[in-house]
Design a protein around this motif. Structure first.
Motif, PDB file in Angstrom:
ATOM      1  N   ASN A   8       7.895  -1.624  -0.437  1.00 47.74           N
ATOM      2  CA  ASN A   8       7.294  -0.644  -1.388  1.00 47.74           C
ATOM      3  C   ASN A   8       8.429  -0.281  -2.415  1.00 47.74           C
ATOM      4  OD1 ASN A   8       4.575  -0.466  -0.574  1.00 47.74           O
ATOM      5  ND2 ASN A   8       5.418   0.984   1.103  1.00 47.74           N
ATOM      6  N   LEU A  29       0.694   0.751   0.886  1.00 46.34           N
ATOM      7  CA  LEU A  29       1.369   0.691   1.973  1.00 46.34           C
ATOM      8  C   LEU A  29       0.896  -0.153   3.200  1.00 46.34           C
ATOM      9  CD1 LEU A  29       1.177   4.875   2.555  1.00 46.34           C
ATOM     10  CD2 LEU A  29       2.841   3.294   1.583  1.00 46.34           C
ATOM     11  N   ASP A  36       3.035   4.319   7.442  1.00 46.04           N
ATOM     12  CA  ASP A  36       4.093   3.692   6.576  1.00 46.04           C
ATOM     13  C   ASP A  36       4.243   4.852   5.515  1.00 46.04           C
ATOM     14  OD1 ASP A  36       5.774   1.938   5.231  1.00 46.04           O
ATOM     15  OD2 ASP A  36       3.973   0.721   4.237  1.00 46.04           O
TER      16      ASP A  36
END
Length: 204
Positions: A8, A29, A36
């Motif tokens: 990410n 996510l 997460d």
């Protein structure tokens, strides 16, 4: 646990746009892990207003004109001062779970208004960390009313079924803001890996 966060953070290297006062962050996510977390730095060089608007639940149109479909997860947004584990949660107005519609949009299927809208009218110059989570997985510092980012999260996140884990959010300021520096993002990635290993050790 905190998983997929390094990926990410790498996505944060390429936001949709970087206008004088707008940054837009798309991402996903881990669909298998509603706990997460996505984190990205925010650097301010002068006092400015800051609005952070998510579009994951109700969808909408970003400031750069991108159309975001509704139907993803119910998000939360927290802004910490500083970076890394020692970043501080200043007060309750630096956190938002459910904003108002408008400016957010209600989901056309549920009619619920669950996107986050965090507005800070006079944020001072400095380094900050934006944290996006699934509702129910809020920072422990938020739950306690004060604390640091390194304390972790409540880990009570929950996706709808079937899980949809995509997100988009805008960061809008009244003053110019730079894109996150690569070195800062790698520092956050290193902290994320540390937090994930610590959470894994707690479960062992």
């Amino acid at each position: 646990t905190i998983a997929f966060i390094g990926l990410n953070l790498m996505l944060a290297l390429m936001p949709f746009s970087a206008g004088a006062a707008v940054l837009t962050y798309p991402g996903t996510l881990n669909p298998l892990n509603p706990n997460d977390v996505f984190m990205v730095p925010l650097e301010l060089f002068t006092t400015t207003s800051v609005t952070i608007q998510t579009y994951s639940y109700g969808g909408g149109v970003t400031h750069d004109g991108a159309i975001v479909p509704s139907g993803s997860f119910d998000p939360t947004i927290t802004l910490f001062t500083g970076s890394g584990p020692a970043a501080i949660f200043p007060s309750d107005n630096f956190f938002n779970d459910d904003g108002t519609c408008p400016p957010a949009n209600a989901d056309p299927g549920t009619s619920l208004c669950l996107d986050s809208v965090l507005y800070l009218p006079n944020l001072q110059a400095g380094s900050y960390t934006i944290v996006l989570t699934v509702s129910g997985n809020i920072p422990l510092a938020v739950a306690a009313g004060s604390g640091t980012l390194g304390e972790g999260f409540t880990e009570g996140g929950l996706y709808d079924e079937p899980p949809v884990s995509s997100y988009v959010f805008d960061v809008v300021t009244s003053a110019a803001i730079p894109e996150p520096a690569t070195t800062t993002l790698f520092s956050l990635a290193a902290f994320s890996l540390f937090a994930w290993k610590r959470a894994t050790q707690r479960q062992a």
